[in-house]
Design a protein around this motif. Structure first.
Motif, PDB file in Angstrom:
ATOM      1  N   LYS A 209      14.607  -0.718 -26.102  1.00 43.67           N
ATOM      2  CA  LYS A 209      15.991  -0.385 -25.760  1.00 43.67           C
ATOM      3  C   LYS A 209      16.992  -1.113 -26.651  1.00 43.67           C
ATOM      4  O   LYS A 209      18.078  -0.607 -26.937  1.00 43.67           O
ATOM      5  CB  LYS A 209      16.269  -0.726 -24.298  1.00 43.67           C
ATOM      6  CG  LYS A 209      15.593   0.187 -23.294  1.00 43.67           C
ATOM      7  CD  LYS A 209      15.900  -0.252 -21.869  1.00 43.67           C
ATOM      8  CE  LYS A 209      15.236   0.649 -20.843  1.00 43.67           C
ATOM      9  NZ  LYS A 209      15.487   0.192 -19.452  1.00 43.67           N
ATOM     10  N   GLN A 248       9.039   7.321 -19.306  1.00 44.56           N
ATOM     11  CA  GLN A 248       9.777   8.408 -18.663  1.00 44.56           C
ATOM     12  C   GLN A 248      11.030   7.903 -17.946  1.00 44.56           C
ATOM     13  O   GLN A 248      11.972   8.659 -17.722  1.00 44.56           O
ATOM     14  CB  GLN A 248       8.875   9.157 -17.685  1.00 44.56           C
ATOM     15  CG  GLN A 248       7.844  10.036 -18.387  1.00 44.56           C
ATOM     16  CD  GLN A 248       6.854  10.663 -17.427  1.00 44.56           C
ATOM     17  OE1 GLN A 248       6.414  10.027 -16.463  1.00 44.56           O
ATOM     18  NE2 GLN A 248       6.476  11.912 -17.670  1.00 44.56           N
ATOM     19  N   LYS A 249      11.056   6.635 -17.607  1.00 44.74           N
ATOM     20  CA  LYS A 249      12.231   6.039 -16.963  1.00 44.74           C
ATOM     21  C   LYS A 249      13.251   5.524 -17.976  1.00 44.74           C
ATOM     22  O   LYS A 249      14.331   5.093 -17.597  1.00 44.74           O
ATOM     23  CB  LYS A 249      11.788   4.882 -16.067  1.00 44.74           C
ATOM     24  CG  LYS A 249      10.889   5.283 -14.914  1.00 44.74           C
ATOM     25  CD  LYS A 249      10.418   4.053 -14.147  1.00 44.74           C
ATOM     26  CE  LYS A 249       9.434   4.423 -13.050  1.00 44.74           C
ATOM     27  NZ  LYS A 249       8.921   3.214 -12.345  1.00 44.74           N
ATOM     28  N   MET A 250      12.906   5.584 -19.260  1.00 48.48           N
ATOM     29  CA  MET A 250      13.756   5.034 -20.319  1.00 48.48           C
ATOM     30  C   MET A 250      14.805   6.067 -20.725  1.00 48.48           C
ATOM     31  O   MET A 250      14.529   6.996 -21.487  1.00 48.48           O
ATOM     32  CB  MET A 250      12.867   4.647 -21.512  1.00 48.48           C
ATOM     33  CG  MET A 250      13.558   3.873 -22.601  1.00 48.48           C
ATOM     34  SD  MET A 250      12.346   3.369 -23.848  1.00 48.48           S
ATOM     35  CE  MET A 250      13.449   2.897 -25.178  1.00 48.48           C
ATOM     36  N   ASP A 251      16.034   5.917 -20.225  1.00 43.29           N
ATOM     37  CA  ASP A 251      17.052   6.953 -20.420  1.00 43.29           C
ATOM     38  C   ASP A 251      17.568   7.048 -21.852  1.00 43.29           C
ATOM     39  O   ASP A 251      18.192   8.033 -22.225  1.00 43.29           O
ATOM     40  CB  ASP A 251      18.225   6.745 -19.444  1.00 43.29           C
ATOM     41  CG  ASP A 251      18.822   5.345 -19.544  1.00 43.29           C
ATOM     42  OD1 ASP A 251      18.426   4.578 -20.447  1.00 43.29           O
ATOM     43  OD2 ASP A 251      19.681   5.009 -18.707  1.00 43.29           O
ATOM     44  N   THR A 252      17.294   6.043 -22.676  1.00 48.92           N
ATOM     45  CA  THR A 252      17.741   6.087 -24.076  1.00 48.92           C
ATOM     46  C   THR A 252      16.730   6.772 -24.998  1.00 48.92           C
ATOM     47  O   THR A 252      17.020   7.024 -26.159  1.00 48.92           O
ATOM     48  CB  THR A 252      18.000   4.660 -24.607  1.00 48.92           C
ATOM     49  OG1 THR A 252      16.806   3.875 -24.434  1.00 48.92           O
ATOM     50  CG2 THR A 252      19.159   4.014 -23.864  1.00 48.92           C
ATOM     51  N   LYS A 254      14.862   9.686 -26.656  1.00 50.91           N
ATOM     52  CA  LYS A 254      15.189  11.085 -26.888  1.00 50.91           C
ATOM     53  C   LYS A 254      13.960  11.993 -26.914  1.00 50.91           C
ATOM     54  O   LYS A 254      14.062  13.195 -26.656  1.00 50.91           O
ATOM     55  CB  LYS A 254      15.967  11.224 -28.197  1.00 50.91           C
ATOM     56  CG  LYS A 254      17.346  10.583 -28.144  1.00 50.91           C
ATOM     57  CD  LYS A 254      18.136  10.854 -29.403  1.00 50.91           C
ATOM     58  CE  LYS A 254      19.537  10.257 -29.288  1.00 50.91           C
ATOM     59  NZ  LYS A 254      20.337  10.497 -30.517  1.00 50.91           N
TER      60      LYS A 254
END
Length: 446
Positions: A209, A248-252, A254
């Motif tokens: 991140k 899958q929980k990593m919103d950054t 792409k």
């Protein structure tokens, strides 16, 4: 999006485009009864609608063409008009791509750089193109050497114009990986990684991140038993699944892509893998054939024959048509007019040395890491400037273009294939190790 939805959307778009075109024809009837202000307002609104339609037209035209390309036709029947139309349209697209390829050969532009940060790996896969192992090679490149080169590239080409793909070995075996990529991030680079997924945990996610990490490709070559046997690491399947859940929980992030190397040991499992990936919420899956390189070069137990390749191609075609997941084939080979442009979103082009470069784990400057021939190494960042090498060497990959012989030169498909990918070219015998025309026979349409 399933085929019925695509058909309905294309129909609605074509109706919209026809209606707007009709309004332009009918506007003359109103010009005499509208004052200038209203006439200008009407025309401005119509121009705006026209511009909007023109902007989105390539998407819907592509959908319409995709539907056409997937029709059941007989390419070997000269009386099949649909087959004739498909061949004509595909050749137009391929000729355009071949022209772009020639432009790139004459005017290379680095846009993708592979960083092979290590040859250490915690797996020992049967198909490994780099023949990786557990030990740290004595000549492994240092973080400072990589940072110096990244600064040079950023200052010359602009960090935002070059995407970094970190590979190995297993990149996460390198303890200072995020120190290197943190520096790359500070320069403005975007990056992604190919990994076996075993070493990903909460700490790794946090470091991703912080370093402008955007895409990841995780290998999964079967369900539990098959994958662990193929990768030769028992007990890691659940660990990989946990890594996927964390990502899958990593919103950054792409792009989270699962990659499967199709081979003789797992072809019968592709359907089960597909259903499993759908169940765990995967949106991108790449199915690629095992190539005869590295450990796989002489392993007939896993290399696919014509029957195996056709099964894989038709499987990919079917799943792409279902539209439940983005499924792509590999980018390594020109497949002929029947399968080209339906197994992936673009036509074949080998970007080695024209828009793809690589820095190998010992500092060697080459093309993609799969092209492992000493005579094709262009320099080494420990002693050479990467920019100087990129701009003044790479002649084998550009105008000289050594992937050619008399047989290839006289082939009708050479302008599209150009001898295939460099990593499957047999430089000792000057022939392709994988000539898809010879392998696919009557299923390879020219």
């Amino acid at each position: 999006m399933d085929q019925e939805e695509i058909k309905n959307d294309v129909t609605k778009f074509n109706e919209l485009r026809d209606n707007i075109n009709s309004l332009w024809s009918e506007i003359k009837e109103f010009e005499n009864i509208l004052d200038n202000d209203n006439k200008k307002t009407f025309k401005d609104a119509l121009k705006g609608a026209t511009n909007f339609v023109n902007e989105i037209a390539p998407y819907y035209d592509g959908l319409e063409k995709y539907q056409l390309y997937n029709k059941d036709v007989d390419f070997n029947n000269p009386k099949d008009k649909t087959a004739k139309l498909i061949k004509k349209l595909k050749k137009e697209e391929l000729n355009k791509l071949a022209k772009e390829n020639r432009e790139l050969i004459n005017h290379p532009k680095l846009s993708n750089l592979f960083l092979e940060v290590t040859l250490r790996c915690n797996c020992k896969c049967e198909h490994c193109g780099s023949s990786c192992g557990y030990k740290t090679p004595k000549d492994e490149i240092s973080a400072e050497e990589l940072k110096k080169t990244l600064l040079e590239i950023a200052n010359t080409y602009g960090a935002k114009n070059v995407f970094l793909t970190v590979t190995g070995g297993e990149p996460l075996m390198r303890e200072d990986l995020f120190d290197i990529m943190g520096y790359a991030c500070s320069l403005g680079f975007r990056w992604g990684m190919t990994t076996n997924g075993i070493l990903i945990d909460e700490k790794v996610i946090e470091q991703m991140k912080k370093t402008n990490f955007q895409s990841i490709s995780i290998s999964l070559d079967g369900l539990k038993e098959t994958h662990e046997k193929f990768r030769k690491v028992p007990g890691v399947f659940e660990k990989i699944l946990n890594s996927i859940k964390l990502l899958q929980k990593m919103d950054t992030l792409k792009s989270l892509q699962i990659t499967t190397v199709a081979n003789k040991t797992n072809l019968n499992e592709l359907e089960d893998i597909y259903k499993f990936l759908l169940d765990i919420g995967i949106k991108e899956w790449r199915v690629m054939c095992v190539d005869p390189i590295g450990r796989a070069s002489t392993n007939n137990k896993i290399l696919l024959d014509k029957e195996g390749l056709l099964y894989m191609y038709n499987f990919i075609k079917e799943k792409r048509l279902e539209g439940k997941m983005k499924v792509d084939g590999d980018c390594a080979h020109y497949l002929g007019l029947k399968y080209e442009n339906i197994l992936r979103d673009h036509g074949f082009i080998c970007g080695a040395g024209i828009f793809i470069g690589s820095i190998l784990s010992n500092g060697d400057i080459c093309v993609c890491p799969n092209v492992r021939r000493k005579e094709l190494v262009q320099g080494n960042i420990k002693t050479d400037s990467f920019i100087d090498v990129w701009e003044n060497r790479y002649k084998e990959f550009r105008k000289k273009r050594i992937t050619k012989n008399e047989k290839c030169k006289n082939c009708k498909s050479f302008k599209y294939c150009r001898g295939g990918s460099f990593h499957t070219w047999n430089f000792d015998e000057n022939i392709p190790n994988m000539c898809m025309k010879e392998i696919l026979e009557d299923e390879f349409i020219e």
